[in-house]
Design an enzyme around this catalytic site. Sequence first.
Site, mmCIF file in Angstrom:
data_model
loop_
_atom_site.group_PDB
_atom_site.id
_atom_site.type_symbol
_atom_site.label_atom_id
_atom_site.label_comp_id
_atom_site.label_asym_id
_atom_site.label_seq_id
_atom_site.Cartn_x
_atom_site.Cartn_y
_atom_site.Cartn_z
ATOM 1 C CG HIS A 128 -1.849 -1.003 1.449
ATOM 2 N ND1 HIS A 128 -2.210 -1.671 2.485
ATOM 3 C CD2 HIS A 128 -2.982 -1.360 0.522
ATOM 4 C CE1 HIS A 128 -2.936 -2.748 2.349
ATOM 5 N NE2 HIS A 128 -3.623 -2.408 1.139
ATOM 6 C CE LYS B 169 -12.947 -6.306 4.883
ATOM 7 N NZ LYS B 169 -12.556 -5.960 3.612
ATOM 8 N NE ARG C 162 -2.746 -7.978 -4.099
ATOM 9 C CZ ARG C 162 -3.520 -8.220 -3.096
ATOM 10 N NH1 ARG C 162 -2.823 -8.187 -1.887
ATOM 11 N NH2 ARG C 162 -5.005 -8.477 -3.198
ATOM 12 C CB SER D 257 -4.254 -6.479 5.153
ATOM 13 O OG SER D 257 -3.845 -5.173 4.483
HETATM 14 O O1 PNS Z 1 -9.230 -2.755 0.278
HETATM 15 P P1 PNS Z 1 -10.304 -3.211 -0.020
HETATM 16 O O2 PNS Z 1 -11.013 -3.775 0.693
HETATM 17 O O3 PNS Z 1 -10.034 -4.020 -1.413
HETATM 18 O O4 PNS Z 1 -11.175 -1.956 -0.826
HETATM 19 C C1 PNS Z 1 -12.596 -1.946 -1.176
HETATM 20 C C2 PNS Z 1 -13.061 -0.534 -1.285
HETATM 21 C C3 PNS Z 1 -13.172 -0.276 -0.012
HETATM 22 C C4 PNS Z 1 -12.194 0.053 -2.359
HETATM 23 C C5 PNS Z 1 -14.579 -1.070 -1.837
HETATM 24 O O5 PNS Z 1 -15.299 -2.061 -0.936
HETATM 25 C C6 PNS Z 1 -15.583 0.187 -1.953
HETATM 26 O O6 PNS Z 1 -15.158 1.068 -2.676
HETATM 27 N N1 PNS Z 1 -16.490 0.344 -1.015
HETATM 28 C C7 PNS Z 1 -17.562 1.561 -1.079
HETATM 29 C C8 PNS Z 1 -18.880 1.025 -1.420
HETATM 30 C C9 PNS Z 1 -18.999 1.427 -2.975
HETATM 31 O O7 PNS Z 1 -18.986 2.559 -3.315
HETATM 32 N N2 PNS Z 1 -19.324 0.385 -3.587
HETATM 33 C C10 PNS Z 1 -19.919 0.330 -4.992
HETATM 34 C C11 PNS Z 1 -19.107 0.343 -5.845
HETATM 35 S S1 PNS Z 1 -18.053 -1.056 -6.395
#
Ligand code: PNS
Length: 164
Positions: A21, A45, A94, A132
């Site tokens: 990150h 979560k 990745r 993570s």
């Molecule tokens: O590190 P992560 O857990 O892969 O991140 C995921 C994240 C936070 C980028 C994703 O879950 C997110 O953007 N959530 C917000 C809700 C949202 O906008 N959902 C609709 C679009 S996909």
Amino acid sequence: MTTKSVVGIYPGSFDPITNGHLDLIERGSRLVDRLIVAILRNEEKRTLFSLDERMEMLREVSREFPNVEVGAFDGLLVDFAARSGATVLLRGIRAVSDYEYELQMALMNRRLNPRIETVFLMAGEAYSFISSRLVKEVIKLGGNISGLVPVSVENRLKERLLLT
Ligand code: PNS
């Protein structure tokens, strides 16, 4: 002539931040004028670190980048981006296995707000296996995670997972 300043968002769970990150934050910070690293506030979560702890760790390790700030959001990412004046969403890829999920999110976000563009950066090769989730698993099982997360994060992980 006015110059437009580009604001980018690097969203994620960051539970906790890894060196992968951090590499993305450093490289992303060179692409935009202001980079907001934004943690999803997700009550459903279960995370190892609280939102405040994750924000604190992110602030500690991104202090050296003057155009990087740390925030949190709930609701739709594109709405948070629009509220923040951001036009770029930054995500790391990745391996091929990341691609499908990332493509789905990028297309959904574009449908929700076509003015916001998702930009993918390929993870640095030294970091392409770090997640993570795996870092937490390895330290819990007594493995060595040095070099995979910032030292301050490694110490917090040890405190949380080994001293209880
Ligand atoms: O590190 P992560 O857990 O892969 O991140 C995921 C994240 C936070 C980028 C994703 O879950 C997110 O953007 N959530 C917000 C809700 C949202 O906008 N959902 C609709 C679009 S996909």
